[in-house]
Design a protein around this motif. Structure first.
Motif, mmCIF file in Angstrom:
data_model
loop_
_atom_site.group_PDB
_atom_site.id
_atom_site.type_symbol
_atom_site.label_atom_id
_atom_site.label_comp_id
_atom_site.label_asym_id
_atom_site.label_seq_id
_atom_site.Cartn_x
_atom_site.Cartn_y
_atom_site.Cartn_z
ATOM 1 N N LEU A 1 -3.673 -4.168 6.245
ATOM 2 C CA LEU A 1 -1.754 -3.837 4.959
ATOM 3 C C LEU A 1 -1.817 -1.992 4.817
ATOM 4 O O LEU A 1 -2.072 -1.961 4.144
ATOM 5 N N ILE A 2 -1.951 -1.110 6.060
ATOM 6 C CA ILE A 2 -2.100 0.262 6.584
ATOM 7 C C ILE A 2 -0.743 0.582 6.542
ATOM 8 O O ILE A 2 0.301 0.473 7.964
ATOM 9 N N PRO A 3 -0.452 2.324 6.104
ATOM 10 C CA PRO A 3 1.308 2.526 6.885
ATOM 11 C C PRO A 3 0.969 2.906 8.292
ATOM 12 O O PRO A 3 2.173 2.945 8.452
ATOM 13 N N GLU A 4 0.078 2.418 8.761
ATOM 14 C CA GLU A 4 -0.584 3.021 10.584
ATOM 15 C C GLU A 4 -0.341 1.646 11.018
ATOM 16 O O GLU A 4 0.751 1.528 12.374
ATOM 17 N N GLY B 1 0.427 -0.730 0.031
ATOM 18 C CA GLY B 1 -0.467 -0.033 -0.269
ATOM 19 C C GLY B 1 0.865 1.419 0.407
ATOM 20 O O GLY B 1 0.356 2.373 -0.834
ATOM 21 N N GLU B 2 2.197 1.527 0.953
ATOM 22 C CA GLU B 2 2.774 2.493 0.719
ATOM 23 C C GLU B 2 3.420 2.558 -0.423
ATOM 24 O O GLU B 2 3.152 3.714 -1.070
ATOM 25 N N TYR B 3 4.034 1.346 -1.280
ATOM 26 C CA TYR B 3 4.987 1.975 -2.723
ATOM 27 C C TYR B 3 3.323 2.349 -3.853
ATOM 28 O O TYR B 3 4.645 2.956 -4.698
ATOM 29 N N VAL B 4 1.969 1.389 -3.776
ATOM 30 C CA VAL B 4 1.108 2.117 -4.577
ATOM 31 C C VAL B 4 0.790 3.633 -4.123
ATOM 32 O O VAL B 4 1.137 4.470 -4.639
ATOM 33 N N SER B 5 0.492 4.003 -3.030
ATOM 34 C CA SER B 5 0.238 4.889 -2.542
ATOM 35 C C SER B 5 1.701 6.750 -2.899
ATOM 36 O O SER B 5 1.089 7.755 -3.252
ATOM 37 N N LYS B 6 2.820 6.150 -2.703
ATOM 38 C CA LYS B 6 3.810 7.303 -3.473
ATOM 39 C C LYS B 6 4.184 6.953 -5.291
ATOM 40 O O LYS B 6 5.182 7.025 -5.338
ATOM 41 N N GLY B 7 3.392 6.030 -5.784
ATOM 42 C CA GLY B 7 3.843 5.972 -7.609
ATOM 43 C C GLY B 7 4.196 5.928 -7.510
ATOM 44 O O GLY B 7 5.445 5.902 -8.619
#
Length: 450
Positions: free
Chosen positions: A396-399, A103-109
């Motif tokens: 599976l979230i950044p937090e 999720g982090e990888y995708v949210s950061k493009g």
């Protein structure tokens, strides 16, 4: 491992190449365009990926695509990958990530959607059959943007394919169970009863478990939370880690610690596995990797004495989903060659070859392969377990890292190291979790609508 060179699977590569010269593009080698290209792969220095190195060499020999591997210690992998993928031009063409990072990888493009490659008939092997890949593995490791952002759903998109994925199963000492007249526990009631009997009558540890403060003790609790019907959040992101189901999972964890081998509060995965492999515990519930470990004479004193069964059921079935997936960085300059690599490594032939090399399969057809079933008795169990693997086993979230270590990891240590009432411990943890989610803006829409 010939895959889709027109008639190469029947006639062999040399004949196919000769025919392609005569017949034109109908029999063209789909790798020819990329011959001489070098791709760089980032993955962890773990056993599955070490085994894959031989398959990488075979990929280069067959395709002419060179591969450089940057294998890093697991704890260093994420920071290095983010650094490279954040550049205008990074070094990596393939990255393997732990499912928590997707999720982090995708949210950061940072990742490339795979749909653009699966629409290219010149790239896609028609025999690849993505539906044969275990759905739990594919969704957990590779799909981002569905329900809650990380689960299956119509808004989800595929960014990776599983490679080195896993679920949880039960391993048990067949000799101990036979001596005590026990059957492998199918339910949590049977599991607790068996644990108490083993402790009372054999005087040995019953069920080994992780228990070290932080991530490890949380992972142990999560293994029981899902089958007992619990979640971390409801559908509105309200934490429910003090629900009756969550408290029940904590009670189970306390019982496991009290009847298990001495030292559970200090155990990480390695220590809890060693307790089973060295004969200090009669049961194990965690990653399927225990099966291969039990057959390794360097690790195990119980080879030939171990049976495998499904993760016990509580109010429902619900086993772990975890491990790794791999995909293509958005800044890769060799995306098509990288896709061919990922496709090759996770193809039906590649998956079977990984098993031969000592790795873990991700395809149902591999798990059901009669030759492998004879060799690996856990495979039918894993195949039957996977439909129950829970995609919401953990959020599976950044937090999650903060919740996992600083909130649950502290609360659950109190559960297994004290006799304090469990409900107040989990109530306090729930309040802390809600404060984190409030801080990060998860309730902004609810407040906006008020």
């Amino acid at each position: 491992m010939k895959q889709w060179f027109g008639k190469a699977t029947v006639l062999g590569t040399a004949t196919a190449v000769a025919l392609s010269a005569l017949a034109g593009s109908a029999f063209a080698n789909p790798y020819e365009k990329y011959k001489g290209t070098t791709i760089v792969v980032s993955w962890p220095a773990l056993s599955h990926f070490k085994a894959a190195e031989t398959l990488v060499e075979e990929f280069t020999e067959e395709t002419g695509i060179e591969v450089e591997i940057d294998a890093l210690q697991y704890l260093k992998l994420r920071d290095r990958q983010i650094l490279e993928m954040s550049k205008d031009e990074g070094e990596y063409d393939i990255v393997s990530w732990v499912v928590m990072w997707k999720g982090e990888y995708v949210s950061k493009g940072l990742l490339t959607p795979l749909s653009q490659f699966f629409t290219n008939g010149a790239l896609v092997d028609p025999e690849y059959d993505i539906n044969d890949i275990a759905d739990a593995y594919l969704q957990n490791g590779g799909v981002v943007g569905g329900t809650k952002g990380y689960m299956p759903g119509k808004s989800g998109a595929l960014y990776g394919v599983p490679f080195g994925a896993e679920t949880s199963i039960l391993a048990y000492r067949k000799d101990v169970f036979e001596e005590l007249g026990l059957e492998p526990p199918e339910t949590y009631d049977e599991l607790i009863a068996a644990a108490q009997m083993i402790k009372d009558k054999k005087g040995m540890g019953a069920l080994t478990s992780r228990g070290k403060t932080g991530h490890q003790v949380t992972a142990a609790w999560l293994l029981h939370l899902a089958p007992l019907g619990g979640k971390i959040f409801d559908d509105q992101w309200n934490p429910v880690i003090n629900s009756p189901e969550a408290v029940k999972a904590a009670e189970v964890l306390r019982t496991i610690s009290n009847t298990g081998p001495t030292g559970i509060p200090s155990y990480g995965f390695s220590e809890m596995s060693a307790a089973f492999l060295q004969g200090d515990a009669a049961m194990y519930i965690d990653s399927l990797k225990i099966a291969a470990m039990s057959r390794n004479p360097k690790l195990s004193k119980v080879d030939g004495k171990v049976g495998f069964a499904l993760h016990p059921v509580g109010s429902r079935c619900g086993s772990e989903t975890g491990g790794f997936a791999m995909g293509i960085p958005a800044n890769s300059l060799n995306k098509e060659a990288a896709f061919l690599f990922a496709q090759y490594m996770t193809s039906k032939a590649g998956d079977k070859r990984m098993v031969e090399l000592g790795g873990d399969p991700v395809r149902i057809s591999t798990l059901n392969n009669p030759e492998f079933v004879k060799q690996f008795p856990e495979y039918p169990v894993v195949a039957e377990q996977l439909p129950c693997a829970d995609p919401d086993w953990r959020p599976l979230i950044p937090e999650w890292n903060e919740l996992n270590i600083d909130v649950l990891g502290q609360a659950l240590t109190k559960v297994i190291t004290t006799d304090d009432p469990i409900q107040p411990i989990m109530d306090e943890a729930n309040e802390k979790a809600r404060a984190i989610m409030e801080r990060e803006g998860y309730y902004a829409w609810a407040k906006y609508r008020q």
